[in-house]
Design a protein around this motif. Structure first.
Motif, PDB file in Angstrom:
ATOM      1  N   LYS A   1       0.832  -1.200   0.000  1.00  0.00           N
ATOM      2  CA  LYS A   1       0.000   0.000   0.000  1.00  0.00           C
ATOM      3  C   LYS A   1       0.864   1.246   0.000  1.00  0.00           C
ATOM      4  CE  LYS A   1      -3.877  -0.178   1.857  1.00  0.00           C
ATOM      5  NZ  LYS A   1      -4.987  -0.413   2.761  1.00  0.00           N
TER       6      LYS A   1
ATOM      7  N   ALA B   1       0.583   5.208   1.361  1.00  0.00           N
ATOM      8  CA  ALA B   1      -0.256   6.012   2.251  1.00  0.00           C
ATOM      9  C   ALA B   1      -0.982   7.099   1.458  1.00  0.00           C
ATOM     10  CB  ALA B   1       0.591   6.619   3.364  1.00  0.00           C
ATOM     11  N   PRO B   2      -2.090   7.602   2.018  1.00  0.00           N
ATOM     12  CA  PRO B   2      -2.953   8.524   1.273  1.00  0.00           C
ATOM     13  C   PRO B   2      -2.241   9.718   0.619  1.00  0.00           C
ATOM     14  CG  PRO B   2      -4.040   7.845   3.257  1.00  0.00           C
ATOM     15  CD  PRO B   2      -2.688   7.224   3.298  1.00  0.00           C
TER      16      PRO B   2
ATOM     17  N   PRO C   1       4.187   7.460   3.556  1.00  0.00           N
ATOM     18  CA  PRO C   1       5.172   6.436   3.198  1.00  0.00           C
ATOM     19  C   PRO C   1       4.584   5.264   2.409  1.00  0.00           C
ATOM     20  CG  PRO C   1       4.569   6.316   5.518  1.00  0.00           C
ATOM     21  CD  PRO C   1       3.787   7.438   4.933  1.00  0.00           C
TER      22      PRO C   1
ATOM     23  N   ARG D   1       9.941 -10.674   3.700  1.00  0.00           N
ATOM     24  CA  ARG D   1      10.289 -11.742   4.640  1.00  0.00           C
ATOM     25  C   ARG D   1       9.171 -12.014   5.649  1.00  0.00           C
ATOM     26  NH1 ARG D   1      15.645 -13.020   3.830  1.00  0.00           N
ATOM     27  NH2 ARG D   1      16.945 -11.368   2.980  1.00  0.00           N
ATOM     28  N   GLY D   2       7.951 -12.017   5.156  1.00  0.00           N
ATOM     29  CA  GLY D   2       6.822 -12.417   5.996  1.00  0.00           C
ATOM     30  C   GLY D   2       6.265 -11.352   6.920  1.00  0.00           C
ATOM     31  N   TYR D   3       6.783 -10.145   6.876  1.00  0.00           N
ATOM     32  CA  TYR D   3       6.190  -9.113   7.725  1.00  0.00           C
ATOM     33  C   TYR D   3       6.026  -7.819   6.943  1.00  0.00           C
ATOM     34  CZ  TYR D   3      10.555  -6.540   8.483  1.00  0.00           C
ATOM     35  OH  TYR D   3      11.673  -5.772   8.321  1.00  0.00           O
ATOM     36  N   ARG D   4       5.321  -6.861   7.569  1.00  0.00           N
ATOM     37  CA  ARG D   4       5.005  -5.599   6.906  1.00  0.00           C
ATOM     38  C   ARG D   4       5.898  -4.493   7.425  1.00  0.00           C
ATOM     39  NH1 ARG D   4      -0.351  -6.183   5.104  1.00  0.00           N
ATOM     40  NH2 ARG D   4      -0.428  -8.288   4.270  1.00  0.00           N
ATOM     41  N   LEU D   5       6.487  -3.764   6.502  1.00  0.00           N
ATOM     42  CA  LEU D   5       7.394  -2.691   6.873  1.00  0.00           C
ATOM     43  C   LEU D   5       6.973  -1.440   6.123  1.00  0.00           C
ATOM     44  CD1 LEU D   5      10.133  -2.000   8.312  1.00  0.00           C
ATOM     45  CD2 LEU D   5      11.220  -2.506   6.142  1.00  0.00           C
ATOM     46  N   CYS D   6       7.051  -0.309   6.811  1.00  0.00           N
ATOM     47  CA  CYS D   6       6.699   0.921   6.134  1.00  0.00           C
ATOM     48  C   CYS D   6       7.904   1.838   6.120  1.00  0.00           C
ATOM     49  CB  CYS D   6       5.460   1.472   6.824  1.00  0.00           C
ATOM     50  SG  CYS D   6       5.443   3.157   7.214  1.00  0.00           S
TER      51      CYS D   6
ATOM     52  N   ALA E   1       7.403 -13.899  11.695  1.00  0.00           N
ATOM     53  CA  ALA E   1       8.432 -13.089  11.016  1.00  0.00           C
ATOM     54  C   ALA E   1       9.774 -13.732  11.347  1.00  0.00           C
ATOM     55  CB  ALA E   1       8.379 -11.646  11.475  1.00  0.00           C
TER      56      ALA E   1
ATOM     57  N   ASP F   1      -5.220  -8.116   6.156  1.00  0.00           N
ATOM     58  CA  ASP F   1      -5.416  -7.467   4.869  1.00  0.00           C
ATOM     59  C   ASP F   1      -6.814  -6.903   4.733  1.00  0.00           C
ATOM     60  OD1 ASP F   1      -2.911  -7.743   3.730  1.00  0.00           O
ATOM     61  OD2 ASP F   1      -3.289  -9.841   3.220  1.00  0.00           O
TER      62      ASP F   1
ATOM     63  N   ASP G   1      -7.120  -3.899   7.054  1.00  0.00           N
ATOM     64  CA  ASP G   1      -6.351  -2.789   6.510  1.00  0.00           C
ATOM     65  C   ASP G   1      -6.996  -2.187   5.279  1.00  0.00           C
ATOM     66  OD1 ASP G   1      -4.353  -2.026   8.125  1.00  0.00           O
ATOM     67  OD2 ASP G   1      -2.811  -3.310   7.242  1.00  0.00           O
TER      68      ASP G   1
ATOM     69  N   THR H   1      -6.650   1.638   6.519  1.00  0.00           N
ATOM     70  CA  THR H   1      -5.647   2.521   5.921  1.00  0.00           C
ATOM     71  C   THR H   1      -6.031   2.867   4.488  1.00  0.00           C
ATOM     72  OG1 THR H   1      -4.262   0.647   5.295  1.00  0.00           O
ATOM     73  CG2 THR H   1      -3.735   1.710   7.360  1.00  0.00           C
TER      74      THR H   1
ATOM     75  N   PHE I   1       1.322   5.485  10.266  1.00  0.00           N
ATOM     76  CA  PHE I   1       1.491   5.342   8.820  1.00  0.00           C
ATOM     77  C   PHE I   1       0.683   6.416   8.083  1.00  0.00           C
ATOM     78  CE2 PHE I   1      -0.373   3.159   4.998  1.00  0.00           C
ATOM     79  CZ  PHE I   1       0.784   3.004   4.250  1.00  0.00           C
ATOM     80  N   LEU I   2      -0.559   6.613   8.551  1.00  0.00           N
ATOM     81  CA  LEU I   2      -1.423   7.613   7.921  1.00  0.00           C
ATOM     82  C   LEU I   2      -0.937   9.038   8.171  1.00  0.00           C
ATOM     83  CD1 LEU I   2      -5.010   6.316   8.769  1.00  0.00           C
ATOM     84  CD2 LEU I   2      -4.024   6.528   6.501  1.00  0.00           C
TER      85      LEU I   2
ATOM     86  N   LEU J   1      11.278   4.042  10.056  1.00  0.00           N
ATOM     87  CA  LEU J   1      11.061   2.641   9.748  1.00  0.00           C
ATOM     88  C   LEU J   1       9.995   2.151  10.692  1.00  0.00           C
ATOM     89  CD1 LEU J   1      14.429   0.771   9.402  1.00  0.00           C
ATOM     90  CD2 LEU J   1      12.479   0.661   7.895  1.00  0.00           C
ATOM     91  N   LEU J   2       8.955   1.646  10.135  1.00  0.00           N
ATOM     92  CA  LEU J   2       7.839   1.287  10.990  1.00  0.00           C
ATOM     93  C   LEU J   2       7.368  -0.099  10.634  1.00  0.00           C
ATOM     94  CD1 LEU J   2       5.688   2.558  12.967  1.00  0.00           C
ATOM     95  CD2 LEU J   2       4.414   3.139  10.927  1.00  0.00           C
ATOM     96  N   GLU J   3       7.333  -0.965  11.633  1.00  0.00           N
ATOM     97  CA  GLU J   3       6.804  -2.297  11.393  1.00  0.00           C
ATOM     98  C   GLU J   3       5.297  -2.233  11.581  1.00  0.00           C
ATOM     99  OE1 GLU J   3       8.324  -5.186  14.110  1.00  0.00           O
ATOM    100  OE2 GLU J   3       6.951  -6.705  13.362  1.00  0.00           O
ATOM    101  N   LEU J   4       4.550  -2.819  10.687  1.00  0.00           N
ATOM    102  CA  LEU J   4       3.100  -2.853  10.842  1.00  0.00           C
ATOM    103  C   LEU J   4       2.710  -4.269  11.258  1.00  0.00           C
ATOM    104  CD1 LEU J   4       2.126  -0.832   7.633  1.00  0.00           C
ATOM    105  CD2 LEU J   4       2.179   0.014   9.963  1.00  0.00           C
TER     106      LEU J   4
END
Lengths: 79, 707
Positions: free
Chosen positions: A47, A49-50, A54, A60-65, B98, B278, B281, B285, B380-381, B493-496
């Motif tokens: 995704k 961001a609006p 970002p 690797r199986g996780y979500r990073l922004c 993870a 998902d 989200d 988001t 994030f938003l 850096l932000l883990e969601l």
């Protein structure tokens, strides 16, 4: 046909790509490699961001922004 | 002999704290690591036949730390944190969903060669994706025992306790797992030996890090040893020729190993379904709905803080009133002690304790939002909106909360792992207009703005007062980030993390912790400050003769008010107010306004009562009191000019909006930053800002001919 090489920041939502190289690697980017963004790793853009920043990726199986500014340091190959 | 120490370490969001809460229950205490702002949570855990101390180490992504939290965590793992006991066992929490990223950290920790036990969490998350994990194989590859636990369901907790005891009795050191390039490791070994010969005992990881990254601090250290410096340079050159001189090489090698382990231990068993995260989200988001949901959630949070805290605050207020009422007659024989206890101590502590409900409610929501994973989405938003002036998306909670009260806001700034952004947020949080400023606005607006200009302008004025701090905060943050705050800013850096149900116990523990920390702070600094300000209004005393004279000359119903006025005028604070009146004349304030302002420095809530005293009405006035309104309108300078014009009123409101008149806030900043430097800084800059704006407004009014 060779896959197009571009910067991670140019990817659109839903695209799959593989990291080819890290341009100019200042110290701060070290952390991205430690978070799993190493050469050869595949990821997809979940995704944007609006306001266009970002960007959220799944790697690797996780979500990073991460922000576009930093994403532009990664050269990727679109899959 | 001290008890064995077990340290719970791992990635953020791996379920560490939840596990820690399950293992230690309510036997926890919270403090700071010595000399830093990193919070330390300790507890006691009872095993089958022994009791151990347990510490919840701050989450970290890598042993090459980038934040203060990570630095402390890495040092705890190394066992070289000054003043801290070395851990006897590391419980490494690994999030199975993870796995690779968590194993990356594990490979770095394995290098330290300490007794380690792995707690594997989030296996259920993996199973819901149709995957399963081969635990015995994983245990084999890691060289440690692996226990599956779900902090959420308390599954595997007993197994983990038994494993902890077993590992304390027969420690298992993990095998040094990740194969790093041999050329690199050979260089690291030889350089380390050279360093040791020069009397420097440095860890392998530090040598490697220096070799690959040219850590400036370390380069400075070895600069004194030209031969070492040369050796490092030569080694780097050689590695460059082999193509392995880049820092990413280390990460790559570790991740390659982690990938191999993942492939070997995780099997696909069932069909893959689109994850719940998902789907959630998709709405939360979403470009269109995301902000709507965000505004809605924040609205509920702050409405709750306002409305739910109100009855509780009244209850606390009444409680302290009742204590006063109970104590007052008991001390009637000693008027000074009576006044000190009632007007100083009880009132002072009471004025701080009323914030407790707000803090608990805010932290209830923070715990829920963080526990579910929504906090990361909101950051994030919001990142784009807050990012451009040097903050990041996470700053919205502390800043918004500060509109209710800066204290929980400052405490909430710990949701930001980046020390620099956290400090910037703390330093501007008190500029947000808190609810305690509202009574002043209401008095001034209802006295001078509404009657003359109507309800519309009254509303505009009230809104403007809430906006001014926020607007000024932006350039201040910009300036702080460039000129004052040191240290590099971390990349955002932000883990969601995937969404999940928060656990009641974790929410409760968060509220309990924050409440306790606040009460402890209030219990020390604020008591001292309350007594100090009480003394400044109590001494020197009005002589009995002077009091008798006043009582003889004014009507009985006004006598008390007149006596209080005379006492304040006579007191150290009143004299000080008179003495510095010239400083405030450019702002259009006389000694009475000045004294009210001074009296409000410990806590701005007292300003309306103290205005009541200086304008001779007695201390029991309320914000809506029409007597205060008319007294303010009638007040004049000695030469007969009216004291208040709407412009002076606006100046006074702006002064209150910008000034940091809250000892509790300063005490909280001290607690959160672990130094007096930052509260002093906040106090000084806000006071200057308030003064400059008040003077500016008055001078502008004079220039326009309105004063």
């Amino acid at each position: 046909m060779a896959a197009p090489i571009t910067a991670m920041s140019h990817l659109k939502r839903g695209m799959h790509a593989r990291i080819v190289a890290m341009r100019e690697c200042p110290c701060e980017l070290q952390r991205f490699a430690e978070m799993g963004l190493t050469e050869g790793v595949e990821f997809h853009v979940v995704k944007v961001a609006p306001f266009g920043d970002p960007v959220e990726i799944e790697v690797r199986g996780y979500r990073l922004c991460l922000r576009r500014k930093e994403a532009s340091c990664f050269e990727v190959e679109v899959l | 002999m001290s008890r064995p120490l077990v340290a719970i370490v791992g990635n953020p969001n791996a379920g560490k704290t939840s596990l820690f809460n399950s293992l230690t229950g309510s036997h926890q205490k919270v403090g700071n690591y010595p000399g830093v702002t990193v919070e330390k949570a300790e507890g006691v855990c009872r095993l089958e036949s022994m009791t151990v101390d347990m510490v919840d180490v701050p989450g970290l992504y890598s042993m090459n730390p980038v934040s203060e939290d990570e630095r402390v965590a890495a040092r705890v793992v190394h066992g070289n944190l000054e003043g801290e006991q070395e851990p006897d066992l590391l419980v490494c929490v690994i999030d199975a969903s993870a796995l690779e990223r968590n194993l990356f950290l594990f490979t770095q920790m394995a290098e330290v060669q300490r007794p380690t036990l792995v707690a594997l969490t989030m296996v259920d998350r993996l199973e819901s994706k149709g995957l399963s994990v081969d635990v015995p194989k994983l245990s084999n590859l890691l060289g440690t025992e692996v226990v599956v636990v779900e902090g959420h369901k308390s599954r595997g907790l007993e197994d983990l306790k038994q494993a902890i005891q077993r590992n304390l009795e027969e420690p298992k050191i993990p095998s040094e797992v990740a194969p790093l390039p041999t050329a690199l490791e050979a260089k690291v070994s030889s350089l380390r030996e050279s360093l040791q010969r020069s009397g420097m005992d440095v860890l392998r990881s530090e040598v490697r890090h220096t070799l690959l990254l040219t850590e400036p601090e370390f380069v400075a250290t070895i600069a004194a040893y030209p031969s070492l410096n040369d050796e490092f340079r030569a080694a780097r050159k050689e590695l460059e020729s082999l193509g392995i001189a880049r820092p990413a090489v280390e990460s790559k090698a570790r991740y390659d190993w982690a990938e191999m382990v993942k492939r070997a231990t995780i099997r696909e068993e069932g069909p893959r379904t689109k994850s719940l995260t998902d789907r959630i989200d998709g709405v939360l988001t979403n470009r269109v709905f995301g902000f709507g949901v965000f505004v809605g959630v924040m609205y509920v949070v702050f409405l709750s803080i306002y409305t739910f805290s109100k009855p509780l605050m009244e209850w606390i207020d009444n409680g302290f009133g009742a204590i006063s009422g109970w104590v007052e007659p008991k001390l009637a024989g000693v008027p000074m002690l009576q006044s000190m206890v009632v007007d100083g101590l009880i009132k002072g502590v009471g004025s701080v304790m009323v914030f407790l409900p707000q803090i608990l409610i805010l932290f209830f929501f923070i715990a829920v939002l963080e526990g579910t994973g929504y906090l990361a989405r909101a950051a994030f938003l919001m990142d784009r909106l807050l990012g451009w002036c040097g903050l990041n998306g996470r700053a919205f909670i502390p800043l918004l909360s500060s509109f209710a009260c800066a204290i929980p806001g400052i405490m909430a700034a710990r949701v930001m792992p980046d020390q620099k952004s956290r400090l910037a947020t703390i330093l501007v949080a008190p500029l947000m207009s808190c609810s305690a400023r509202l009574p002043v606005y209401l008095v001034i607006i209802s006295t001078f703005i509404e009657p003359q200009f109507g309800a519309l302008w009254a509303g505009v004025a009230l809104f403007a007062m809430h906006l001014i701090g926020l607007v000024l905060a932006i350039p201040i943050i910009w300036f702080l980030n460039r000129k004052i705050l040191k240290g590099r800013r971390l990349p955002f850096l932000l883990e969601l993390p995937p969404y999940q149900w928060p656990r009641l116990k974790d929410i409760w523990m968060t509220m309990w912790f924050r409440g306790k920390v606040f009460v402890q702070t209030a219990g020390t600094i604020i008591v001292v400050m309350s007594i100090f300000i009480w003394a400044a209004t109590y001494f020197p005393r009005l002589s009995p003769a002077a009091e008798a004279k006043i009582r003889a000359t004014v009507p009985a119903e006004q006598a008390d008010a007149r006596v209080q006025y005379a006492q304040l005028e006579q007191s150290a604070l009143g004299r000080f107010g008179k003495a510095i009146e010239p400083v405030f004349v450019p702002a259009g304030f006389d000694w009475r306004i000045t004294t009210s302002i001074l009296a409000a420095f410990p806590a701005r809530e007292v300003v309306v009562p103290s205005m009541g005293i200086v304008f001779s009405l007695g201390k029991d006035v309320e914000g809506e009191d029409s007597k205060l309104h008319s007294a303010l309108r009638k007040a004049t300078w000695p030469d007969g000019r009216p004291l208040f014009t709407p412009w002076v009123g606006v100046g006074l409101m702006v002064f209150f909006a910008l000034c940091c008149q809250c000892t509790s806030t300063l005490a909280t900043i001290k607690r959160e930053t672990n130094t007096w430097k930052w509260p002093t800084f906040v106090f000084v800059y806000m006071t200057i800002l308030a003064y400059v704006f008040a003077v500016g407004i008055h001078q502008l009014a004079r220039w326009l001919g309105k004063a």
